[in-house]
Design a protein around this motif. Structure first.
Motif, PDB file in Angstrom:
ATOM      1  N   PRO A 132      60.240  79.374  22.815  1.00 13.62           N
ATOM      2  CA  PRO A 132      59.442  78.803  21.385  1.00 13.62           C
ATOM      3  C   PRO A 132      58.373  77.905  21.777  1.00 13.62           C
ATOM      4  CG  PRO A 132      61.715  78.934  21.102  1.00 13.62           C
ATOM      5  CD  PRO A 132      61.811  78.990  22.442  1.00 13.62           C
ATOM      6  N   SER A 133      57.259  77.865  21.027  1.00  6.22           N
ATOM      7  CA  SER A 133      56.136  77.075  21.287  1.00  6.22           C
ATOM      8  C   SER A 133      56.476  75.337  21.378  1.00  6.22           C
ATOM      9  CB  SER A 133      55.107  77.222  20.165  1.00  6.22           C
ATOM     10  OG  SER A 133      55.571  77.111  18.840  1.00  6.22           O
ATOM     11  N   PHE A 134      57.572  75.021  20.336  1.00  6.76           N
ATOM     12  CA  PHE A 134      57.803  73.870  20.412  1.00  6.76           C
ATOM     13  C   PHE A 134      58.715  73.268  21.819  1.00  6.76           C
ATOM     14  CE2 PHE A 134      61.112  75.854  17.898  1.00  6.76           C
ATOM     15  CZ  PHE A 134      62.278  75.664  18.569  1.00  6.76           C
ATOM     16  N   LEU A 135      58.937  74.295  22.454  1.00  4.27           N
ATOM     17  CA  LEU A 135      59.527  73.897  23.688  1.00  4.27           C
ATOM     18  C   LEU A 135      58.799  74.231  24.768  1.00  4.27           C
ATOM     19  CD1 LEU A 135      63.458  75.226  23.580  1.00  4.27           C
ATOM     20  CD2 LEU A 135      62.555  72.983  23.263  1.00  4.27           C
ATOM     21  N   SER A 136      57.493  74.169  24.613  1.00  2.00           N
ATOM     22  CA  SER A 136      56.511  74.284  25.780  1.00  2.00           C
ATOM     23  C   SER A 136      56.599  73.426  26.979  1.00  2.00           C
ATOM     24  CB  SER A 136      55.332  74.480  25.390  1.00  2.00           C
ATOM     25  OG  SER A 136      54.772  73.053  24.551  1.00  2.00           O
ATOM     26  N   ASP A 137      57.101  72.102  26.794  1.00  2.14           N
ATOM     27  CA  ASP A 137      57.237  71.214  27.737  1.00  2.14           C
ATOM     28  C   ASP A 137      58.730  70.829  28.395  1.00  2.14           C
ATOM     29  OD1 ASP A 137      54.745  70.030  26.918  1.00  2.14           O
ATOM     30  OD2 ASP A 137      55.327  68.663  25.596  1.00  2.14           O
ATOM     31  N   LEU A 138      59.577  71.761  27.994  1.00  2.00           N
ATOM     32  CA  LEU A 138      60.879  71.903  28.601  1.00  2.00           C
ATOM     33  C   LEU A 138      60.725  72.186  30.215  1.00  2.00           C
ATOM     34  CD1 LEU A 138      63.820  71.678  27.946  1.00  2.00           C
ATOM     35  CD2 LEU A 138      63.865  74.206  27.706  1.00  2.00           C
ATOM     36  N   PRO A 139      61.303  71.378  30.959  1.00  2.00           N
ATOM     37  CA  PRO A 139      61.225  71.731  32.378  1.00  2.00           C
ATOM     38  C   PRO A 139      61.627  73.262  32.806  1.00  2.00           C
ATOM     39  CG  PRO A 139      62.196  69.598  32.041  1.00  2.00           C
ATOM     40  CD  PRO A 139      62.068  70.320  30.858  1.00  2.00           C
ATOM     41  N   LEU A 140      60.876  73.792  33.720  1.00  2.00           N
ATOM     42  CA  LEU A 140      61.436  75.235  34.089  1.00  2.00           C
ATOM     43  C   LEU A 140      62.812  75.277  34.702  1.00  2.00           C
ATOM     44  CD1 LEU A 140      58.332  76.628  35.738  1.00  2.00           C
ATOM     45  CD2 LEU A 140      59.115  76.911  33.557  1.00  2.00           C
ATOM     46  N   ALA A 141      63.560  76.209  34.361  1.00  2.00           N
ATOM     47  CA  ALA A 141      64.849  76.297  34.711  1.00  2.00           C
ATOM     48  C   ALA A 141      65.155  76.763  36.227  1.00  2.00           C
ATOM     49  CB  ALA A 141      65.864  76.926  33.748  1.00  2.00           C
ATOM     50  N   ASP A 142      66.158  76.196  36.746  1.00  2.00           N
ATOM     51  CA  ASP A 142      66.409  76.911  38.189  1.00  2.00           C
ATOM     52  C   ASP A 142      67.754  77.636  38.082  1.00  2.00           C
ATOM     53  OD1 ASP A 142      68.192  74.728  37.908  1.00  2.00           O
ATOM     54  OD2 ASP A 142      67.569  73.602  39.655  1.00  2.00           O
ATOM     55  N   GLY A 143      68.283  77.726  36.758  1.00  2.00           N
ATOM     56  CA  GLY A 143      69.610  78.454  36.756  1.00  2.00           C
ATOM     57  C   GLY A 143      69.988  78.284  35.388  1.00  2.00           C
ATOM     58  N   PRO A 144      71.277  78.883  34.928  1.00  2.00           N
ATOM     59  CA  PRO A 144      71.712  78.636  33.634  1.00  2.00           C
ATOM     60  C   PRO A 144      72.195  77.234  33.266  1.00  2.00           C
ATOM     61  CG  PRO A 144      72.903  80.238  34.867  1.00  2.00           C
ATOM     62  CD  PRO A 144      72.112  79.697  35.770  1.00  2.00           C
ATOM     63  N   GLN A 145      71.715  76.920  31.957  1.00  2.00           N
ATOM     64  CA  GLN A 145      71.890  75.240  31.725  1.00  2.00           C
ATOM     65  C   GLN A 145      71.811  75.287  30.060  1.00  2.00           C
ATOM     66  OE1 GLN A 145      68.956  73.598  34.178  1.00  2.00           O
ATOM     67  NE2 GLN A 145      66.982  74.049  33.038  1.00  2.00           N
ATOM     68  N   ILE A 146      72.371  74.323  29.637  1.00  2.00           N
ATOM     69  CA  ILE A 146      72.649  73.826  28.259  1.00  2.00           C
ATOM     70  C   ILE A 146      71.854  72.529  28.066  1.00  2.00           C
ATOM     71  CG2 ILE A 146      73.967  73.770  26.247  1.00  2.00           C
ATOM     72  CD1 ILE A 146      75.878  75.944  27.575  1.00  2.00           C
ATOM     73  N   TYR A 147      71.250  72.171  26.949  1.00  2.00           N
ATOM     74  CA  TYR A 147      70.782  70.830  26.485  1.00  2.00           C
ATOM     75  C   TYR A 147      71.312  70.670  25.209  1.00  2.00           C
ATOM     76  CZ  TYR A 147      67.267  71.294  30.528  1.00  2.00           C
ATOM     77  OH  TYR A 147      66.804  71.335  31.857  1.00  2.00           O
TER      78      TYR A 147
END
Length: 739
Positions: free
Chosen positions: A266-281
């Motif tokens: 989603p556009s409001f998560l554009s600043d979320l760091p790229l994932a290097d695997g499955p993860q939950i925030y």
């Protein structure tokens, strides 16, 4: 000199401050219940929540509350979400008191978590008619789980009162309310709180959790979302859950779940760091002071599936605001009929394995109320004459006094199974009880007496009989009642035996009550969900509400569910099918012929055949229409298709309103259910088939019982054969004697 002036200034300032504090202390109310909580910087604006007191009675919604001289106490339970605090609490009591009561001496004592809040006198104007009053509760004593106790103290004469007198009563009206002024709390981003604050398990309310996607999700993302919704259903159970779906936009309010990959977020998560695997925030929701969002993140869609499976497994330590998933191991497929919420057959199960909380099987009071223990079993069980439910009951109780008597009663679904008179010489006992056996499937409605159902209520009650005499004014007798206690030992056991798995299909009663046949394999390893590739948000909500409903029944997460967007024989062979989509035809009317036409249209759609529309449309619902249709799978004769269909957004809304509550649609039957704004219509159409297996001799008997004329014909044939055999035997015997 300067020091003296400074000292004088300090002293004068202190005196002024002291006078101000003294004045403030005098104006502060002494009633603790009216004191607002200390100001907190982590709370938002307040809102008021009202609940009927009748809905707070343990065990479900009561129809009325009557307090008497013997049953003089009523408990009311309520909870508060982990992300809320209560700043003010009041009870609006509406009651009618017996006109025989003595005013003021008769009263209602109100306790909150065992602390007395107020004693309400029964005034003269309250006798014999509806009376209203308000009770203030101390908000500082309110916790996550709370209990209100109403104690009735009634008097009808000054001397020689009899507690069991019929003139001692007080009825609590349905207009009685509990009002809580609440404020939202901004909590820390800590996954250790899971499932809070997203899932509400403290109150009786359904959880509403929006799901946010960047766009219409693909099959893997839908699968991940369905697994997560089923995990919510496992937690919420009978409370229900609803999952509004949003595409690349924020929900208006409330906590929500978000799915994001490196290439689609989603556009409001554009600043979320790229994932290097499955993860939950766990993160703060944008544009909100208190709401949170649970972000399911990964490199691609397969990582999203791994992330929610890891969360559902419970094998990872949840702490902090981020959970990276590493070295996840897939759990093996579950066996048939091993749902955690179901009692297995042909096994001895202790009550402790079925109990939901400590103290569930303990009851206290002058007339101890019955204790209840829910028991769920597979819905396709078929009982024969040798089967039944055996209970080895161990119990303890207070001894009856003097010439009094006591009796223990066991009920199933409010029908009496057995009773036993209790000894005055002992305070414990053990007894074997058995539900009378029957032939046929489980009960599907309360009208079927002495029959097991998919969801059962086992209740146990000790009834004490005591002779009380009020005497006379010249010879007054004072009676002091002692409270009794009854306990069912958790080491008691039950055994279901002599039952087989056998069901006649299609049967939507089994689906709406027990999610059958999908619940046979509780992880949905034998289930395929078919939903359009570019499904609307409402259709995705239908998928999520359905999987949560199934998990609420089984207590297991749908980790093995398959999701496809096209129906092909290779993908659906050997699988039960959940079909979610638009109506394949427009219904001319809500009649049996049209229901059969709809069922046939679904079969044609699955097989890729063209569906012909009716030539003349006689009915066009302005408010939308939804439908649930069941039929035999065209790809496997032992498998079932249940189609969840709707016409437009209005139809999807009507369908989802029914799906979000596990207790809804409990009375529907047949193979087609049509849902509109006014009502639900069900029809039994199409060919029938069976799932499961019975011994051959029971199949013969079942066939005969369904066709009485065939049974009579077989009896006549048997009589002819036996008579012919006897005739020839007698002729041979006569010839032998003649020789």
């Amino acid at each position: 000199m300067k020091l003296s002036k400074l000292s004088a200034l300090v002293m004068s300032t202190a005196l002024v401050a002291f006078a101000s504090v003294s004045s403030f202390a005098q104006e502060t109310p002494h009633d603790a219940s009216s004191v607002s909580p200390v100001w907190r910087t982590d709370v938002t604006g307040s809102f008021t929540q009202q609940s009927s007191l009748l809905k707070l009675v343990p065990g479900g919604q009561a129809k009325n509350i009557r307090l008497t001289g013997i049953n003089n106490t009523q408990y009311l339970d309520f909870g508060v979400r982990a992300d809320e605090i209560v700043s003010s609490a009041t009870m609006d009591l509406a009651f009618t008191a017996s006109p025989a009561l003595i005013p003021v001496r008769s009263q209602i004592n109100v306790y909150l978590n065992s602390q007395l809040q107020q004693s309400v006198p029964v005034m003269p104007e309250a006798l014999g008619k509806l009376y209203r009053t308000k009770v203030t509760l101390d908000p500082k004593q309110i916790k996550s789980n709370n209990q209100i106790t109403l104690e009735f103290v009634g008097h009808y004469q000054n001397i020689c009162e009899r507690p069991s007198s019929e003139t001692l009563w007080l009825d609590l009206d349905a207009k009685s309310l509990l009002s809580l002024v609440k404020q939202k709390v901004k909590i820390a981003n800590d996954l250790a709180r899971w499932p809070a604050p997203f899932i509400d398990t403290f109150t009786n309310n359904a959880s509403v959790i929006p799901f946010v996607f960047a766009k219409a999700p693909d099959n893997e993302t839908k699968k991940a979302a369905a697994i997560l919704s089923s995990l919510v259903g496992k937690y919420t159970q009978w409370r229900g859950a609803d999952f509004p779906v949003y595409y690349d936009r924020l929900p208006i309010n409330g906590h929500f779940f978000v799915f994001a990959t490196n290439s689609s977020r989603p556009s409001f998560l554009s600043d979320l760091p790229l994932a290097d695997g499955p993860q939950i925030y766990m993160m703060d929701a944008p544009e909100s002071r208190s709401d949170k969002m649970l972000v399911i993140s990964g490199r691609d869609e397969s990582d999203l599936v791994v992330a929610v499976k890891a969360l559902a497994s419970g094998d990872h330590v949840l702490i902090g605001d981020k959970l990276p998933i590493k070295d996840f191991k897939e759990a093996p497929d579950r066996r048939a009929y091993d749902a955690p919420n179901w009692v297995p057959i042909d096994e001895t199960i202790a009550f402790s394995q079925i109990m939901q909380y400590p103290g569930q099987l303990t009851s206290r009071g002058y007339a101890p109320p019955a204790v209840h223990m829910p028991m769920s079993i597979a819905p396709d069980l078929y009982m024969v004459g040798t089967g039944g439910l055996d209970v080895n009951l161990k119990y303890r109780y207070t001894k009856p006094e003097g010439g009094d008597q006591a009796q223990l009663r066991m009920r199933i679904n409010n029908y009496l199974v057995d009773s036993v008179n209790l000894s005055q010489q002992s305070s414990s006992g053990e007894r074997e009880m058995r539900l009378p056996s029957f032939n046929g499937p489980l009960a599907t409605s309360p009208s079927e007496a002495l029959a097991l159902a998919a969801q059962n209520d086992l209740s146990f009650e000790v009834v004490y009989r005591r002779e009380l005499s009020e005497g006379s004014p010249d010879n007054c007798k004072s009676v002091v009642l002692l409270p009794h206690q009854m306990e069912i030992d958790p080491a008691s056991t039950l055994t279901l035996n002599g039952l087989f798995h056998y069901a006649e299909m299609p049967n939507l009663t089994l689906f709406t009550q027990s999610a059958y046949p999908y619940s046979i394999f509780a992880d949905l390893s034998r289930t395929v969900a078919v939903i359009p590739k570019e499904a609307s948000a409402e259709k995705v909500t239908t998928l999520l509400n359905t999987t949560a409903r199934i998990a609420a029944v089984t207590g297991a997460v749908a980790t093995k569910l398959s999701v496809v967007d096209q129906a092909t024989e290779a993908q659906l062979d050997g699988k039960d099918v959940l079909l979610i989509g638009e109506m394949p035809i427009t219904l001319p009317d809500f009649k049996k012929d049209n229901a059969e036409q709809l069922q046939q249209a679904i079969a044609d759609t699955l097989q890729g055949e063209e569906v012909l529309q009716p030539e003349e449309i006689l009915f066009s619902p302005d408010g939308g229409v939804g439908a649930i249709v069941s039929l035999q799978s065209p790809f496997d004769s032992d498998r079932t298709v249940v189609a969840l269909l709707s016409e437009g957004q209005a139809g999807s809304y009507l369908l989802n309103e029914q799906l979000k509550s596990p207790s809804s649609m409990a009375t529907v039957s047949g193979s087609v259910v049509i849902i509109n704004e006014q009502s639900m219509s069900d029809f039994k159409v199409g060919d029938s088939y069976t799932i499961g297996d019975l011994p051959w001799y029971h199949k013969i008997w079942q066939t005969m019982s369904n066709y009485p004329l065939l049974l009579v014909l077989c009896a006549l044939v048997c009589a002819v054969l036996v008579g012919t055999g006897i005739f020839y035997f007698m002729r041979l015997w006569v010839r032998g004697r003649a020789r």
